[in-house]
Design an enzyme around this catalytic site. Structure first.
Site, PDB file in Angstrom:
ATOM      1  N   ASP A  12      18.605  21.517 -24.395  1.00  0.00           N
ATOM      2  CA  ASP A  12      20.723  20.541 -24.612  1.00  0.00           C
ATOM      3  C   ASP A  12      21.321  20.482 -23.548  1.00  0.00           C
ATOM      4  O   ASP A  12      21.890  20.717 -22.908  1.00  0.00           O
ATOM      5  CB  ASP A  12      21.390  22.456 -24.659  1.00  0.00           C
ATOM      6  CG  ASP A  12      22.369  22.108 -25.987  1.00  0.00           C
ATOM      7  OD1 ASP A  12      23.101  20.807 -25.907  1.00  0.00           O
ATOM      8  OD2 ASP A  12      23.247  22.964 -26.512  1.00  0.00           O
TER       9      ASP A  12
ATOM     10  N   SER B 237      30.080  25.926 -20.868  1.00  0.00           N
ATOM     11  CA  SER B 237      28.892  24.796 -21.479  1.00  0.00           C
ATOM     12  C   SER B 237      29.037  23.968 -20.742  1.00  0.00           C
ATOM     13  O   SER B 237      29.877  23.140 -20.170  1.00  0.00           O
ATOM     14  CB  SER B 237      29.381  24.575 -22.513  1.00  0.00           C
ATOM     15  OG  SER B 237      28.966  25.869 -23.172  1.00  0.00           O
TER      16      SER B 237
ATOM     17  N   HIS C 244      25.756  19.682 -26.824  1.00  0.00           N
ATOM     18  CA  HIS C 244      26.750  19.311 -27.717  1.00  0.00           C
ATOM     19  C   HIS C 244      27.709  19.170 -26.726  1.00  0.00           C
ATOM     20  O   HIS C 244      29.047  19.039 -27.545  1.00  0.00           O
ATOM     21  CB  HIS C 244      26.337  20.662 -28.304  1.00  0.00           C
ATOM     22  CG  HIS C 244      27.124  22.243 -26.999  1.00  0.00           C
ATOM     23  ND1 HIS C 244      26.237  22.592 -26.396  1.00  0.00           N
ATOM     24  CD2 HIS C 244      28.172  22.478 -26.812  1.00  0.00           C
ATOM     25  CE1 HIS C 244      26.789  23.879 -25.516  1.00  0.00           C
ATOM     26  NE2 HIS C 244      28.240  23.656 -25.602  1.00  0.00           N
TER      27      HIS C 244
HETATM   28  N1  ARG Z   1      27.436  28.591 -29.076  1.00  0.00           N
HETATM   29  C1  ARG Z   1      27.367  27.456 -28.102  1.00  0.00           C
HETATM   30  C2  ARG Z   1      29.080  27.785 -27.659  1.00  0.00           C
HETATM   31  O1  ARG Z   1      29.837  28.108 -28.158  1.00  0.00           O
HETATM   32  C3  ARG Z   1      27.216  26.019 -28.903  1.00  0.00           C
HETATM   33  C4  ARG Z   1      27.437  25.483 -29.864  1.00  0.00           C
HETATM   34  C5  ARG Z   1      26.899  23.946 -30.086  1.00  0.00           C
HETATM   35  N2  ARG Z   1      25.575  24.287 -31.819  1.00  0.00           N
HETATM   36  C6  ARG Z   1      25.506  23.933 -32.045  1.00  0.00           C
HETATM   37  N3  ARG Z   1      24.325  24.644 -32.952  1.00  0.00           N
HETATM   38  N4  ARG Z   1      26.423  24.696 -33.530  1.00  0.00           N
HETATM   39  O2  ARG Z   1      30.100  26.985 -28.086  1.00  0.00           O
HETATM   40  N1  GLU Z   2      28.154  26.263 -26.307  1.00  0.00           N
HETATM   41  C1  GLU Z   2      29.797  27.792 -25.374  1.00  0.00           C
HETATM   42  C2  GLU Z   2      30.332  26.182 -24.609  1.00  0.00           C
HETATM   43  O1  GLU Z   2      30.397  25.231 -25.333  1.00  0.00           O
HETATM   44  C3  GLU Z   2      29.056  28.361 -24.042  1.00  0.00           C
HETATM   45  C4  GLU Z   2      28.507  29.569 -24.904  1.00  0.00           C
HETATM   46  C5  GLU Z   2      29.621  30.527 -24.055  1.00  0.00           C
HETATM   47  O2  GLU Z   2      30.495  31.212 -25.352  1.00  0.00           O
HETATM   48  O3  GLU Z   2      29.470  31.635 -23.639  1.00  0.00           O
HETATM   49  O4  GLU Z   2      31.056  26.057 -23.567  1.00  0.00           O
END
Ligand code: ARG
Ligand code: GLU
Length: 752
Positions: free
Chosen positions: A225, A660, A88
């Protein structure tokens, strides 16, 4: 029995006397690890020294960690600059190289040699060369009292510019300085920014985004991921603009990769660039998020997502147009819901109230100076938080509801053109701006469904009008309310807005812009969408923002003093600064957790779980045929344990957005995984940490290796890496030079 109960009670009592920073909470400054954390980390299983994690003079773990682009982290995993991050995080690069014929998002991409590695203009990888406490230089000459926050900030910024520039004069390095501990301290970062970063490999989305939005923020998780890039450098191994003659970058350190896996209790370290946290709020600060901001923003996004979802289900075209937008709206919507629930479960506002009361008591007990500095502080904070509430709410409704309507956001992007004409800007400047706007709207209309947006507008405008405190609504909107009354009032207005506005299609917008190019701005200025957004934005700039800024500046100032007081009050507590997109170390251990009464979650997931979730009718859970085939034949190579491939695991590290792609490292300094998410039940950790429930979610490095080697047949990349351990010592035998070097260094240190 009785004795154990008593002992347990005693232990509990002791625990409640411990200073507030609890196990595993914290995003620590690499520079201060020796002083604050080394002993604790070693008692928890770290075999390295603080110096081996962060050193200015010799290669250390920090030399294998980069900020990837603006908002993610990456780690170096070979001596030829191979860089690992999340799928991502590399998503937009993978998308940019994709077309209908070569759909790398759907099918994945694997460079089989370096000639096939794809350049990404604009993408950077930033190393931290060193960091330094520059508080005294930044605050030199700045009065500590009797100066307005805005004036103080001006002086601070002038000092910052001077100090940061002097530090890198005559070098190819860059530098920046940020406030820490709510502005009580300042640290400078000297960086080396590489700009030739090429895409090496990415799994198909059915691996890299497996689980999609359904599983986002959730455990148990089965997402592969990751994506792989390579840093290229000029002939001198220094940063250079893209050139086909650039060479793979030779890093000072790359992370060895462990095949030995993890078990509960194992030490884990996350090294990365967390974005933003607010751990030192008072009860009023937490309450603002908990009962004001989050509920309003969630309500607006609830409505919008519901409508987008309906239209995306009804039309393939809309589904594709809105996939990325939906994902980004849903990401923080889901996070805020989890955060609000987590704050409730922790009774966060009341716990902060207790702390506020203790602070007031402490301030009253102290010397006259202490009383004067900290006594009136919390009542002042409360006053400002009360005063800012309406403006905070009004601001949330402008950004989420008014600008959440795409037609209005689109009109808002053209508003500067109206200003330019009205202020009689030079013709050449206007021509340039119109040219830019005409290009910009192409991208907008490619992914725009006007009928969908019209439904969104009909839902969001009433939310905006009803949710904004009446005194802060622009007269234009109040008039609309008078004109269009009753249940269907807003719908009638929206129907007329969308039928009359010329900004709803690409062709008519272009025609309007051609007029502007000729200096005739009337059609644009009179457009009903422009009139509406102009009224909203003008009112926002004139009334909402100035007040909002005044009170939040006051809060910033008071908050700085509050944190200074808190550090005096809790002398035995170790303080870490809030996240601010700078390099940090979090450490904790692999651990299970109980998300709800009667439920216990294990600490790892496997390929078997992917096959259990497989659902060809749901795009979030499609499994690629080749992966299913490998599962059937159990062709796992050295990457399996107990007959299956581990996919993800959880640990107690304190992480947030920006982490991330961060390397997750074991006690020996070896890579065991890549961080990519947090559990939903732990998302309140940006405001209040709970070691029982907060877990970071990590991609097991063995799943990455399995996909690269077995699924993609890109074994040449694995050969580049330094693998250690594994079943029957199957890891590359020449490996582990890096690890040995580290062990030798540590022994030498211990002897000395
Ligand atoms: N929750 C994760 C972060 O905050 C991953 C976001 C991307 N993945 C998704 N399925 N939308 O950024
Ligand atoms: N998916 C998040 C990012 O893009 C990390 C998740 C979190 O907030 O801990 O950095």
């Amino acid at each position: 029995m009785r004795i154990t109960t008593r002992l347990a009670l005693l232990a509990l009592a002791l625990l409640s006397y411990l200073p507030a920073a609890r196990a595993d909470e914290g995003m620590w400054l690499p520079l201060l690890l020796k002083q604050l954390n080394e002993a604790d980390m070693q008692s928890k299983g770290l075999k390295l020294t603080a110096e081996q994690i962060y050193s200015v003079n010799q290669g250390s773990l920090k030399d294998a960690v980069v900020q990837f682009g603006g908002g993610c982290t990456g780690e170096i995993i070979s001596d030829q600059g191979l860089l690992l991050t999340n799928h991502h995080c590399g998503y937009s690069q993978i998308q940019q190289h994709s077309s209908v014929e070569k759909d790398y998002l759907t099918n994945g991409y694997w460079a089989m040699n370096q000639d096939q590695e794809l350049p990404n203009p604009g993408l950077t990888a930033t190393f931290i060369v060193r960091m330094e406490d520059v508080t005294s230089q930044v605050l030199a000459g700045v009065p500590t009292q009797g100066i307005a926050e805005a004036d103080r900030e001006k002086m601070v910024q002038a000092n910052i510019a001077r100090v940061a520039q002097a530090a890198v004069q005559g070098t190819h390095y860059e530098s920046f300085i940020r406030p820490f501990y709510n502005g009580n301290e300042y640290y400078m970062f000297v960086t080396e920014v590489f700009e030739d970063i090429r895409l090496v490999g990415a799994p198909p989305s059915s691996i890299g985004k497996f689980g999609g939005d359904t599983d986002n923020w959730a455990w148990p998780r089965h997402t592969g991921d990751f994506s792989i890039f390579r840093i290229y450098a000029g002939p001198d191994n220094k940063p250079a603009a893209y050139s086909k003659d650039n060479k793979p970058f030779k890093p000072r350190h790359h992370l060895p990769i462990s095949l030995n896996g993890i078990k509960p209790g194992d030490f884990t370290l996350v090294f990365g660039f967390p974005g933003r946290t607010n751990e030192y709020l008072t009860s009023w600060g937490v309450d603002e998020v908990y009962s004001l901001s989050n509920p309003a923003k969630i309500k607006v996004r609830d409505a919008k997502l519901r409508l987008l979802d309906q239209d995306m289900k009804a039309s393939d075209k809309v589904r594709i147009q809105y996939a990325a937008k939906y994902a980004s709206i849903a990401n923080y919507w889901k996070k805020w819901i989890g955060e609000t629930r987590g704050l409730k479960k922790l009774d966060a506002v009341n716990r902060k109230k207790e702390q506020d009361a203790k602070f007031i008591q402490w301030a009253q007990k102290g010397t006259e100076a202490q009383k004067a500095a900290y006594g009136p502080l919390l009542p002042e904070l409360e006053k400002n938080y009360r005063a800012v509430r309406d403006y905070t709410l009004a601001r949330d409704y402008v950004t989420e509801a008014a600008l959440g309507i795409e037609l209005l956001a689109h009109a808002n992007s053209l508003l500067p053109l109206v200003d330019m004409v009205e202020k009689k800007a030079p013709a050449a400047d206007l021509a340039t701006a119109v040219g830019k706007a005409k290009k910009g709207i192409l991208g907008f209309f490619r992914n725009y469904s006007v009928s969908t947006d019209q439904k969104v507008a009909a839902a969001l405008l009433p939310l905006y009008a009803d949710g904004t405190p009446t005194a802060l609504l622009p007269a234009y909107v109040k008039n609309l309310q008078k004109q269009y009354t009753g249940k269907t009032g807003w719908t009638t207005y929206v129907n007329s807005l969308y039928s009359k506005s010329k900004l709803t299609t690409e062709a008519s917008t272009q025609a309007v812009l051609d007029e502007v190019g000729k200096g005739n701005v009337q059609t644009l200025a009179d457009d009903p969408a422009m009139q509406l957004i102009r009224a909203i934005v003008t009112n926002y700039r004139a009334t909402i923002l100035p007040n909002y800024t005044t009170y939040t500046d006051n809060i910033t100032l008071l908050q700085r003093t509050y944190v200074a007081g808190l550090r005096q009050m809790q002398t035995d507590r170790k303080f870490y600064p809030d996240a601010n997109s700078t390099l940090r170390v979090a450490y904790g251990q692999v651990a299970t957790y109980e998300p709800a009464d009667g439920v216990k979650y294990d600490y790892y997931t496997t390929l078997d779980g992917i096959m259990e979730k497989a659902d060809p009718t749901n795009p979030d859970f499609e499994v690629p045929a080749r992966l299913a085939e490998l599962y059937k034949t159990k062709d796992y190579g050295p990457y399996a344990v107990n007959g299956t491939v581990p996919v993800a695991f959880i640990a107690t590290n304190h992480t947030t957005g920006g982490n991330s792609g961060s390397p997750v490292i074991n006690g020996n300094g070896e890579l065991i995984g890549t961080n990519f998410d947090r559990n939903w039940e732990g998302t309140m950790s940006d405001i209040m940490f709970d070691p029982d429930r907060v877990r970071n979610i990590t991609l097991d490095v063995r799943y990455m290796l399995f996909v690269v080697d077995k699924y993609a047949g890109a074994g040449h990349l694995v050969k580049e890496m330094t693998l250690v351990g594994g079943p029957n010592g199957t890891a590359t035998p020449e490996a582990s030079k890096e690890v040995k070097k580290m062990k030798v260094k540590r022994k030498e240190k211990e002897k000395a």
